[in-house]
Design a protein around this motif. Structure first.
Motif, mmCIF file in Angstrom:
data_model
loop_
_atom_site.group_PDB
_atom_site.id
_atom_site.type_symbol
_atom_site.label_atom_id
_atom_site.label_comp_id
_atom_site.label_asym_id
_atom_site.label_seq_id
_atom_site.Cartn_x
_atom_site.Cartn_y
_atom_site.Cartn_z
ATOM 1 N N ALA A 199 0.841 -1.199 0.000
ATOM 2 C CA ALA A 199 0.000 0.000 0.000
ATOM 3 C C ALA A 199 0.876 1.250 0.000
ATOM 4 C CB ALA A 199 -0.923 -0.019 1.215
ATOM 5 N N ALA A 200 2.023 1.169 0.720
ATOM 6 C CA ALA A 200 2.908 2.333 0.812
ATOM 7 C C ALA A 200 3.972 2.329 -0.285
ATOM 8 C CB ALA A 200 3.570 2.363 2.193
ATOM 9 N N VAL A 201 4.421 1.134 -0.693
ATOM 10 C CA VAL A 201 5.471 1.004 -1.701
ATOM 11 C C VAL A 201 4.954 0.083 -2.813
ATOM 12 C CG1 VAL A 201 7.916 0.493 -2.047
ATOM 13 C CG2 VAL A 201 7.114 1.073 0.241
ATOM 14 N N PRO A 202 4.171 0.610 -3.758
ATOM 15 C CA PRO A 202 3.505 -0.258 -4.744
ATOM 16 C C PRO A 202 4.503 -1.032 -5.612
ATOM 17 C CG PRO A 202 2.702 2.029 -4.871
ATOM 18 C CD PRO A 202 3.873 2.040 -3.953
ATOM 19 N N GLY A 203 5.700 -0.491 -5.838
ATOM 20 C CA GLY A 203 6.645 -1.149 -6.747
ATOM 21 C C GLY A 203 7.482 -2.240 -6.113
ATOM 22 N N LEU A 204 7.218 -2.577 -4.849
ATOM 23 C CA LEU A 204 8.064 -3.511 -4.102
ATOM 24 C C LEU A 204 8.240 -4.860 -4.799
ATOM 25 C CD1 LEU A 204 9.403 -4.085 -1.182
ATOM 26 C CD2 LEU A 204 7.300 -5.365 -0.807
ATOM 27 N N ARG A 205 9.506 -5.379 -4.798
ATOM 28 C CA ARG A 205 9.775 -6.740 -5.273
ATOM 29 C C ARG A 205 10.404 -7.525 -4.131
ATOM 30 N NH1 ARG A 205 13.945 -6.107 -9.720
ATOM 31 N NH2 ARG A 205 13.693 -8.349 -9.987
#
Lengths: 381, 186
Positions: free
Chosen positions: A218-224
């Motif tokens: 929700a806070a870091v949409p691009g997270l991998r």
């Protein structure tokens, strides 16, 4: 010096103690010492040429997990022969408590004996059962080493007696100089987070990380999230977040270094049973930022948060807050990682092997004098 | 029971008692030998540290005042160890004084960074021997603790298995490594 090292766990399967024994033997040999390692291993398992094997090991339930151990008359006879042939100045037994070669060697040998205690357990029935049998053999240990404060406390509580603390060794340079891989490198929009360890072992805490994913994304949409290790992750566990998680499977030592050198953060969501936290030190050496549960062992490696971020063990919400905080503050995370990469040198093998050699010398010095005045070296019962 | 059976039972009991005594005596003997070698090692390491401190004091690396004080403390530490030519750790207080003196003389980490290579080597030698003192003392006190506990057990006390061997005592001294010293190296 002629040094005999005993490893109770089979070289057939990788494990922390086996790696430690292998690296220690290598470091001692490169300093010009003669080393022989006694360990269980199948005849077709490739082992370094300084390893003497005792043949097949059996999977045994011991201390809450399954370990491959060797015991019985055959193992005892081979241990006895190895001790007699070796004429060691120092005998170094790893994990003398499990019912395997370590305990056998301790039972047979006498003289300058050093033992390293690796594990930390809060309570164990196996240890309570073993206590009366262990008291007499444990009296033979002249120099006891614990790899962490937690391992030392386990020894004090379960067996009585004290130990000096010498941490596990890491080849800091191997990780500091690991080549990052582009496909694993994080960017400001698409930061990468790594998890390492058995996927199906609950205490490694993958589940905690997966449950923290909704909040983090929700806070870091691009997270991998890059997940490396043996075992299966069910599609159900991934749920709606399968697109953010990349399962790499088991990785080689080299790939592990590259992974840790590439990612923004290494996450250690372990829920317990950790005595030292060697992966944390490896991640710090590789220059990754570290977010770890606030287990005693991890807090000590991270210097109570000065070298990385700790969160309440087993709490996905706290883990999410910690990861979001670190990913949103990239310069701060890099500062922490730089300080950590400097601090890990005290765990480098160059320093650790010096400390272990100091223990060997301390124990062997007294024995030479005793030898001259009284009796033979490897007096057997 | 016939006489033969009674005889057999008595023989069995005697065998068990003999076995308990034998094992106890063997264990105690092993512990006494362990205490003896740990004590030899401790004495050896204390001498090595005092010699390293003396070398440092005589090298001119330290300021004159520190040199005199460290040399005096090191000589006192060495003198207290010699009893009939055999080194024995006899006085923890004198060894503690040497620890305190070296700590003061070495000053801050920045002072050590200023030393030339020879000075750093001498300080490194003090660090290495001091680290071995902490190890040897830990191992010695641990051996003493185990032995004292064993000597309180019933077979040892009832049969006076310890003989005339005096009850070993732990060796207490201030051996906290100074923060300024480089990390222990072999």
């Amino acid at each position: 010096m002629r040094i005999g090292i005993v490893c109770p766990y089979s070289f057939d399967v990788p494990g922390g103690v086996q790696f430690h024994v292998r690296d220690l033997a290598g470091a001692l040999i490169s300093r010009g010492h003669e080393v022989s390692v006694l360990a269980p291993a199948d005849s077709d398992t490739p082992v370094p040429d300084y390893v003497v094997t005792t043949g097949r090991s059996v999977p045994v339930h011991y201390n809450g997990s399954v370990a491959r151990l060797a015991f019985g008359p055959m193992a005892a006879a081979r241990t006895r022969r190895w001790l007699a042939d070796g004429e060691f100045n120092v005998l170094h037994i790893h994990e003398p408590m499990p019912p395997s070669l370590g305990l056998l060697a301790l039972w047979i040998a006498d003289g300058p004996i050093v033992a390293t205690f690796h594990s930390a357990q809060t309570h164990s029935r196996a240890m309570s059962v073993a206590r009366p049998f262990m008291r007499s053999p444990l009296e033979k240990i002249r120099g006891a080493i614990a790899v962490s404060e937690d391992a030392r406390r386990t020894l004090v509580d379960h067996a009585g007696g004290d130990a000096v603390i010498i941490p596990n060794g890491v080849h800091v340079n191997a990780f500091a100089q690991a080549t990052p891989r582009e496909e694993w490198r994080g960017t400001a929009e698409r930061p990468t987070v790594a998890f390492l360890g058995r996927l199906d072992e609950p205490r490694k805490g993958l589940d905690v990380l997966l449950r923290a994913l909704p909040d983090i994304r929700a806070a870091v949409p691009g997270l991998r999230v890059l997940v490396a290790g043996r075992g299966e992750v069910g599609a159900k566990a991934l749920g709606a977040h399968a697109d953010a998680v990349e399962v790499l499977g088991p990785v080689t030592e080299e790939a592990k270094g590259s992974l840790l050198a590439s990612v923004d953060l290494y996450v250690a969501p372990h829920t317990g049973g950790e005595s030292f936290g060697i992966v944390l030190v490896e991640a710090m050496s590789a220059g990754a930022g570290v977010v770890a549960s606030d287990l005693g062992a991890f807090r000590r490696v991270l210097d109570d948060g000065a070298l990385g971020t700790v969160f309440a063990t087993g709490d996905p919400a706290a883990l999410a807050r910690a990861i979001i905080g670190r990913l949103h503050d990239r310069p701060g995370t890099q500062d922490l990682a730089r300080a950590a990469a400097e601090a890990v040198w005290r765990y480098d093998w160059s320093s650790v092997v010096s400390q272990i050699l100091a223990v060997y010398e301390t124990v062997a010095v007294g024995h030479v004098e005793e030898d001259r005045s009284t009796r033979g070296r490897w007096w057997e019962r | 029971m016939t006489g033969a059976e009674i005889g057999l039972v008595i023989a069995g009991i005697v065998a068990v008692i003999w076995w308990v005594i034998w094992v106890s005596a063997q264990r105690l003997d092993r512990l006494h030998r362990r205490v003896a070698s740990a004590r030899t090692s401790l004495a050896h390491q204390l001498v090595a540290r005092a010699v390293a401190a003396l070398d440092l004091a005589h090298s001119g690396v330290l300021d004159p005042a520190s040199s005199i004080v460290v040399a005096e403390a090191a000589r006192a530490a060495l003198a207290s160890m010699m009893d009939d030519g055999v080194p024995l750790p006899s006085s923890g207080a004198i060894q503690s004084e040497l620890s305190g003196t070296i700590r003061l003389a070495l000053g801050e980490p920045a002072d050590i960074d200023l030393l030339d290579p020879v000075g750093r080597e001498l300080v490194g030698e003090v660090a290495a021997t001091w680290y071995r003192v902490t190890l040897a003392r830990r191992f010695y006190n641990e051996a003493v603790g185990k032995t004292r506990r064993r000597r309180r057990s019933w077979p040892v006390r009832a049969l006076r298995l310890a003989g005339r061997t005096p009850m070993p005592l732990t060796f207490e001294m201030d051996d906290a490594l100074p923060e300024t010293l480089p990390h222990p190296q072999g």
